[in-house]
Design an enzyme around this catalytic site. Structure first.
Site, short mmCIF file in Angstrom:
data_model
loop_
_atom_site.label_atom_id
_atom_site.label_comp_id
_atom_site.label_asym_id
_atom_site.label_seq_id
_atom_site.Cartn_x
_atom_site.Cartn_y
_atom_site.Cartn_z
N TYR A 1 0.87 -1.19 0.00
CA TYR A 1 0.00 0.00 0.00
C TYR A 1 0.90 1.23 0.00
CZ TYR A 1 -4.21 2.59 1.48
OH TYR A 1 -5.27 3.47 1.56
N ARG B 1 -6.04 10.51 -10.73
CA ARG B 1 -5.44 11.16 -9.54
C ARG B 1 -4.94 10.06 -8.62
NH1 ARG B 1 -5.68 10.23 -4.80
NH2 ARG B 1 -7.57 11.01 -3.91
N LYS C 1 -5.80 -1.86 -2.81
CA LYS C 1 -6.96 -1.62 -1.92
C LYS C 1 -7.69 -2.92 -1.66
CE LYS C 1 -7.05 3.02 -1.49
NZ LYS C 1 -7.18 3.81 -0.26
N GLU D 1 -12.17 4.99 -6.67
CA GLU D 1 -10.87 5.28 -6.06
C GLU D 1 -10.01 6.12 -6.99
OE1 GLU D 1 -10.10 3.77 -2.83
OE2 GLU D 1 -8.65 5.40 -2.95
N ASP D 2 -9.48 7.17 -6.48
CA ASP D 2 -8.48 7.98 -7.16
C ASP D 2 -8.91 8.47 -8.55
OD1 ASP D 2 -7.19 7.51 -4.83
OD2 ASP D 2 -5.33 6.75 -5.70
N ASP E 1 -13.99 6.33 -1.75
CA ASP E 1 -13.03 6.19 -0.66
C ASP E 1 -12.34 7.51 -0.33
OD1 ASP E 1 -11.48 4.71 1.15
OD2 ASP E 1 -9.89 4.45 -0.32
N ASP E 2 -12.00 8.28 -1.36
CA ASP E 2 -11.23 9.51 -1.15
C ASP E 2 -12.08 10.60 -0.50
OD1 ASP E 2 -8.77 8.56 -2.48
OD2 ASP E 2 -10.14 8.39 -4.18
N ASN F 1 -0.51 11.57 0.21
CA ASN F 1 0.27 10.36 -0.09
C ASN F 1 0.90 10.49 -1.47
OD1 ASN F 1 -0.60 8.92 2.26
ND2 ASN F 1 -2.60 8.70 1.27
N1 LIG Z 1 -4.67 9.82 4.00
C1 LIG Z 1 -5.67 9.40 3.28
O1 LIG Z 1 -6.39 8.47 3.66
C2 LIG Z 1 -5.97 10.06 1.99
C3 LIG Z 1 -5.10 10.94 1.43
N2 LIG Z 1 -5.40 11.55 0.26
C4 LIG Z 1 -4.39 12.41 -0.31
O2 LIG Z 1 -4.85 13.73 -0.36
C5 LIG Z 1 -4.27 14.38 -1.46
C6 LIG Z 1 -5.34 15.13 -2.21
O3 LIG Z 1 -6.30 14.25 -2.70
P1 LIG Z 1 -7.68 14.81 -3.31
O4 LIG Z 1 -8.36 15.66 -2.34
O5 LIG Z 1 -8.40 13.68 -3.84
O6 LIG Z 1 -7.11 15.68 -4.51
P2 LIG Z 1 -7.83 16.83 -5.29
O7 LIG Z 1 -7.09 16.99 -6.55
O8 LIG Z 1 -9.29 16.61 -5.34
O9 LIG Z 1 -7.59 18.13 -4.38
C7 LIG Z 1 -6.36 18.73 -4.18
C8 LIG Z 1 -6.58 20.09 -3.59
O10 LIG Z 1 -5.33 20.61 -3.17
C9 LIG Z 1 -5.18 21.90 -3.71
N3 LIG Z 1 -3.76 22.15 -3.91
C10 LIG Z 1 -2.89 21.48 -4.68
N4 LIG Z 1 -1.66 21.97 -4.56
C11 LIG Z 1 -1.75 23.00 -3.70
C12 LIG Z 1 -0.82 23.93 -3.15
N5 LIG Z 1 0.46 23.88 -3.48
N6 LIG Z 1 -1.28 24.84 -2.30
C13 LIG Z 1 -2.57 24.91 -1.96
N7 LIG Z 1 -3.50 24.05 -2.41
C14 LIG Z 1 -3.08 23.11 -3.28
C15 LIG Z 1 -5.97 21.93 -4.99
O11 LIG Z 1 -6.28 23.25 -5.30
P3 LIG Z 1 -7.16 23.69 -6.58
O12 LIG Z 1 -8.53 23.20 -6.27
O13 LIG Z 1 -7.07 25.17 -6.58
O14 LIG Z 1 -6.55 23.04 -7.76
C16 LIG Z 1 -7.18 21.10 -4.57
O15 LIG Z 1 -8.11 21.90 -3.90
C17 LIG Z 1 -3.54 13.31 -2.28
O16 LIG Z 1 -2.18 13.40 -2.01
C18 LIG Z 1 -4.06 12.03 -1.72
O17 LIG Z 1 -3.08 11.02 -1.72
C19 LIG Z 1 -6.56 11.33 -0.40
C20 LIG Z 1 -7.46 10.45 0.10
C21 LIG Z 1 -7.21 9.71 1.31
C1 LIG Z 2 -5.20 6.77 0.69
C2 LIG Z 2 -5.86 7.18 -0.53
O1 LIG Z 2 -6.92 6.71 -0.84
C3 LIG Z 2 -5.24 8.16 -1.37
O2 LIG Z 2 -4.21 8.72 -1.01
O3 LIG Z 2 -5.79 8.43 -2.42
MG LIG Z 3 -7.42 7.06 -2.85
#
Ligand SMILES: NC(=O)C1=CN([C@@H]2O[C@H](COP(=O)(O)OP(=O)(O)OC[C@H]3O[C@@H](n4cnc5c(N)ncnc54)[C@H](OP(=O)(O)O)[C@@H]3O)[C@@H](O)[C@H]2O)C=CC1
Ligand SMILES: CC(=O)C(=O)O
Ligand SMILES: [Mg+2]
Length: 647
Positions: A195, A248, A266, A338-339, A361-362, A503
């Protein structure tokens, strides 16, 4: 066609009547064995492979067959390199078409090549005789524990995580039960391999390390054929599908078809952590192209070499997939998105929630795991959720998903309207703080968070303006919680809660070490990918892993055991509560807001029970009567990786 032997005839699940459709086969079946055949022309294999699986369960014995195809028999008369070229292997050339016959037999040599049934050196003397494997193995007979010990020693020999990953994938392909035994018994050590973070690197290099498909690839080229493709998958009783379109992948961006590593990873966790049978899990990657130039120019890239399709073309392919899934597996198959990139993720979830059992999941799993961490953190920092102010860096799926669940919980606890509860939560995206004056240009999922405030450009300024007690990183952008940011949080709070969720490790907003050092050991810290314990000022700090892997396996199990037909937000809240309940005073004393993964199966059973209870309360459960003790029932339903004895 002629059949010798009677096992097919006696087995009501064998689908033997359909076999008569093929007139070109002569099949000899030797009791006590059954057959699995693959002939793409006759489509016989579908019926027959079902019979194999059912028969395995019933008689708990592997199987064998002999197939003689008259056409192929003709080849055998031709002169070839082999002694008797029965299958025409030697005579076939590139110009001459051959039939790709493959006999998949769960006995003898083929039994050793069948990952579901193979036990390697653990086959007993009796089994070696009964199943035609004597001599195919060296004489020693070992038990599964010794095999685990040996494999762990081998894996520990590798220094490079990707090599460990490959060793684990090879094991999964070779001996599925041993793979799961290893993963379950060494979950803390192996989770970072199968993972995050290693799976991220595996996806980036998937084309180079790809050996065998571990899931279904559905591309634009398959339009109109998706139902057929689902039928090509060897397992019929699917309970959970994890699907990605690879746009993503973690915080690594668009990896196209190579995102397949994520559904595979997963689903390994669905089995290891949540006890869902491996055969009930189906990883799927939808390939609509990629906008990643590096992938498009990589000679080893495994996907469609074109820019991503979108709009109607994309929607139609997804729609065909979702319809085919329901048609083939029924309405209770759980589809986990997912993603996906956020411009599709929210819409897909909204669209298919009405007609399918779907879960993102996200958005939802991450929300649930973070809320659980916050419930625990409150025991360390004091107050209730409504007493805190939350600031996010990142306003996408994870950020707004978490924000909404926090607001929902505050609203439930305090009876204030959801809109008012949302005012406790602020988000920063790549353009700065989300405020009212930006409303018109915001994506729909950000609009509820556009509160009244003057524009603020940077995270540091937003911290100064909002004065949050909790800072959550969900940006996918590494090293964005700088020293200034952590120090600002530490100036405002005696115990700042800092979650760096992104991540893999390379994208984490800060490391555990940075969080503890910059906060002078005061931060309550957790991260999406794991960090090793940190020593600071003579004290060891162990950080928790705030990852949806705590939630989706138990949630999925709860949905399955209750026969739920819909995922409700209250189930996510129930999962959060169940997870938070597993955090002991001892964990909290060590600064941990999540329990260790070591007990994850027990934790998943508790989550499953709470989710199932909620499903029954909400009238969304279809499995009746409701079991009396849902924790015990959940545990009893879990897959065990221990070897079966073969008759
Ligand atoms: N720990 C866990 O269980 C999980 C972790 N994650 C992690 O979270 C991260 C984001 O995932 P997700 O929400 O799906 O992604 P998205 O692409 O949906 O969202 C990313 C957000 O971050 C913003 N962003 C990107 N770069 C910057 C920066 N330098 N400064 C400020 N804002 C920034 C983007 O802004 P804008 O909208 O303006 O483009 C957007 O709003 C990934 O790395 C993923 O691995 C996700 C799911 C689960
Ligand atoms: C953990 C997870 O689902 C992610 O980083 O997208
Ligand atoms: Mg994910």
């Amino acid at each position: 066609m002629s059949l010798k032997g009677s096992l097919f005839m006696n087995n009501p699940l064998s689908g033997i009547s359909r076999m008569t459709q093929s007139q070109s086969l002569r099949v000899s079946v030797h009791p006590p064995m059954v057959v699995a055949m693959m002939n793409p022309n006759t489509r016989l294999e579908r019926n027959v492979s079902v019979s194999v699986d059912s028969a395995v369960k019933e008689v708990n014995a592997p199987m064998a067959v002999e197939i003689v195809d008259p056409k192929l028999k003709q080849h055998s008369t031709a002169v070839g390199g082999g002694v008797e070229d029965v299958y025409g292997e030697d005579t076939a050339t590139e110009e001459q078409f051959d039939t790709p016959w493959s006999v998949s037999v769960a006995s003898g040599y083929s039994l050793l090549r069948n990952p579901h049934h193979n036990k390697g050196l653990a086959f007993t003397e009796k089994e070696r005789d009964a199943h035609y494997i004597r001599g195919l193995l060296p004489p020693v007979v070992v038990n599964q524990d010794l095999q685990v010990k040996k494999m762990m020693a081998n894996i520990r020999e590798y220094v490079i995580p990707l090599q460990k990953y490959q060793a684990m994938m090879d094991l999964q392909e070779r001996n599925e039960r041993l793979f799961y035994k290893l993963l379950i018994d060494n979950v803390e050590e192996l989770l970072p391999i199968v993972y995050t973070p290693t799976v991220g690197e595996a996806c980036q290099k998937y084309g180079s390390i790809f050996k065998r498909p571990q899931g279904l690839f559905i591309s634009l080229k398959d339009k109109g054929k998706i139902l057929e493709i689902l039928k090509n998958w060897p397992e019929k009783n699917i309970q959970v599908i994890v699907v990605t379109d690879g746009e993503r992948i973690l915080g690594l961006g668009d990896l196209g078809c190579q995102g397949m590593g994520i559904p595979v990873g997963k689903l390994s966790l669905y089995t290891a952590l949540g006890g869902i049978r491996p055969s009930a899990c189906l990883p799927v990657t939808i390939d609509v192209g990629t906008n990643n130039e590096k992938m498009l120019n990589d000679e080893f890239y495994i996907g469609l070499r074109q820019k991503r399709a979108n709009g109607q073309e994309y929607a139609e392919l997804m729609n065909e997939f979702m319809s085919a899934v329901k048609q083939n597996y029924g309405e209770k198959v759980l589809v986990q998105f997912e993603d996906f990139a956020n411009h599709n993720a929210f819409d897909l979830l909204a669209k298919y929630s009405a007609t399918h059992l779907v879960f993102n999941d996200d958005i939802q799993g991450t929300a649930s795991v973070v809320l659980a961490g916050l419930i625990s953190a409150l025991k360390l920092v004091g107050g209730s959720l409504t007493d805190h102010r939350f600031l996010f860096l990142g306003a996408g799926e994870a950020g707004t998903g978490i924000a909404e669940l926090i607001a929902l919980e505050i609203s439930k606890q305090t009876q204030i309207p959801l809109e008012d509860a949302r005012k406790k939560v602020w988000l920063v995206d790549s353009k700065g703080l989300i405020v009212r004056s930006r409303l018109d240009s915001l994506q729909h999922f950000k609009k509820p968070w556009a509160h009244e405030h003057e524009p603020v450009g940077s995270l540091l300024d937003a911290i100064k303006a909002i004065r949050p007690t909790v800072l959550i990183g969900s940006s996918g952008a590494g090293q964005t919680f700088t020293k200034d940011v952590v120090e600002a949080m530490s100036c405002l709070n005696e115990k700042p809660v800092i979650l760096a969720l992104s991540n893999p490790t390379s994208q984490s907003e800060c490391t555990a070490e940075q969080a503890y050092i910059w906060s002078q050991g005061r931060a309550i810290f957790a991260s999406g990918s794991p960090f090793a314990p940190v020593e600071y000022n003579g004290k060891i700090f162990v950080s928790g892993q705030s990852n949806n892997a705590y939630i989706f396996p138990g949630l999925g199990l709860g949905l399955i055991i209750s026969g739920a037909i819909h995922v409700h937000d209250d189930m996510l809240l129930a999962a959060s509560e169940a997870l938070a309940e597993q955090v002991t005073q001892e964990h909290l004393d060590n600064g941990l807001i999540y329990p260790p993964f070591t007990n994850i199966r027990k934790i998943s059973a508790h989550i499953a029970a709470k989710v199932a209870t909620k499903a029954y309360e909400l009238g969304l459960a279809s499995r009746l009567p409701k079991p009396e003790n849902l924790v015990a029932y959940a545990e009893s339903c879990m897959y065990s990786p221990d070897y079966r004895n073969y008759r």
